[in-house]
Design an enzyme around this catalytic site. Structure first.
Site, PDB file in Angstrom:
ATOM      1  N   CYS A 135      -8.718  -2.802   0.894  1.00 39.94           N
ATOM      2  CA  CYS A 135      -9.028  -1.602   0.107  1.00 39.94           C
ATOM      3  C   CYS A 135      -9.428  -1.973  -1.315  1.00 39.94           C
ATOM      4  CB  CYS A 135      -7.827  -0.665   0.091  1.00 39.94           C
ATOM      5  SG  CYS A 135      -8.104   0.862  -0.837  1.00 39.94           S
TER       6      CYS A 135
ATOM      7  N   CYS B  76      -1.214   5.004   2.351  1.00 38.31           N
ATOM      8  CA  CYS B  76      -1.384   6.447   2.151  1.00 38.31           C
ATOM      9  C   CYS B  76      -1.493   7.198   3.466  1.00 38.31           C
ATOM     10  CB  CYS B  76      -2.624   6.709   1.299  1.00 38.31           C
ATOM     11  SG  CYS B  76      -3.083   8.456   1.199  1.00 38.31           S
TER      12      CYS B  76
END
Length: 372
Positions: free
Chosen positions: A107, A203
């Site tokens: 990410c 998340c």
């Protein structure tokens, strides 16, 4: 050597504002240093219908409150498609191969310091900043990623895939601060998120059980759970749902004569679809003296010396740095020999290399040799 390449003049810097306290204080520090600061909130996952998993709406509200308090413009962008294509697909592919990936590493490379960087430039920013705990220095050889002041919070492990161009444009304002100082500064500024709990985990998984989330994308592939001597003691639901070193969630009872001793996942035998458990936290099957990796990424663009060379490494975030020697390295990967056997060297996880306080880069573990 300069610790702050932007120290000579004011720059237009866009901060990745997550809604947390770290990025909020990072934005404030840049304003304090005289930069023209704006902010960007990135949404990287399309939430479920059930509230509470990926709390993007609450984080966005916190980011807006911070931006208003600091008097800066807040932009929003949805990178969910990019995240799915460049991070989540790899995440699933690794689990299908019975490895345990770390999506935060990808990410950072693909979203926070690539898609975000491109978007910030399109909006007129000259550099980007985040609330990561890390340090960047610059000299004639280029940009160097280094450990920060707070050794407990240092996040260089998650940033080791960045390259020279990304680091040249990155600012880490929290490099010289401890987390306690960051919270104290947030309280002084009257930020509503000063005491907000640090985010943990991924998340898109949020508060739910990891296995329940993974089962939405990967089918069960049951197989035997065995002891090292081949005694069957249970059945697993699929090797993807377990990780090396795991100590619960197997559904097996104690071994006769040692009923109180916990079981640990030691080997995922992909060829025979077996999960092998042991009852000793430092069982030889859990200890490795050599790790074999995929191709290494070097932040400088090349290895730090002739093969073999000594450095230090960590196999997980916050692990104390471990002495090692990289015995070989080429396009196919590296062979890393540890000074001391390492516990639960996990295929799919990153091994990150350091020399002194500099993060050199890293690679993905493919397999390891038992210390026995």
């Amino acid at each position: 050597m300069s610790n702050r390449p932007d120290a000579e003049r004011s720059k237009r810097i866009m901060v990745g504002l997550s809604g947390g306290v770290d990025s909020a204080v990072a934005a404030h520090l840049l304003i304090e240093r005289g930069h023209a600061v704006s902010a960007l909130f990135m949404k990287n996952w399309e939430e479920d219908d059930d509230p509470g998993y990926c709390a993007a709406a609450a984080d966005l509200a916190d980011a807006r409150a911070v931006a208003e308090r600091l008097g800066i413009e807040l932009h929003t962008v949805n990178f969910a498609t990019e995240y799915w294509d460049h991070v989540f697909e790899t995440f699933l592919s690794e689990y299908r191969a019975a490895r345990t990936p770390n999506p935060d590493v990808l990410c950072n490379r693909e979203i926070k310091f690539a898609a975000f960087l491109d978007h910030a430039r399109a909006l007129g920013a000259e550099a980007i900043a985040t609330g990561h705990y890390a340090r960047v220095t610059h000299d004639a050889q280029g940009a160097h990623l280094r450990l920060c002041a707070d050794t407990e919070k240092d996040q260089t492990y998650f940033l080791h895939l960045l390259d020279q161009e990304q680091l040249a444009q990155a600012r880490f304002p929290l490099a010289d601060l401890k987390k306690s100082q960051v919270r104290a500064r947030a309280r002084e500024l009257g930020l509503a998120n000063a005491e907000k709990k640090d985010s943990t985990g991924i998340c898109f998984i949020g508060e739910r059980r990891f296995r329940d989330f993974l089962a939405r994308y990967l089918p069960d592939q049951p197989g035997p759970i065995e002891t090292p001597d081949g005694v069957r003691i249970g059945e697993h639901r699929g090797l993807a749902f377990y990780t090396i070193g795991q100590r619960q969630g197997f559904g097996v009872g104690g071994k006769p004569g040692r009923p109180e001793r916990p079981w640990f996942a030691a080997v995922k035998d992909v060829a025979r679809n077996r999960l092998i458990l042991v009852q000793d936290t430092h069982h030889p099957l859990l200890m490795s003296s050599v790790a074999h990796t995929g191709p290494a990424h070097w932040i400088a663009g090349h290895p730090p010396g002739e093969w073999p060379f000594r450095c230090r490494a960590r196999l997980r975030h916050r692990q104390p740095l471990q002495g090692c020697e990289i015995l070989a390295g080429d396009q196919a990967g590296c062979r890393v020999h540890f000074d001391q056997p390492q516990r639960a060297v996990t295929p799919g996880q990153s091994i990150v290399f350091y020399r002194d306080d500099e993060c050199l880069g890293g690679a993905v573990v493919l397999q390891s040799d038992c210390a026995a």
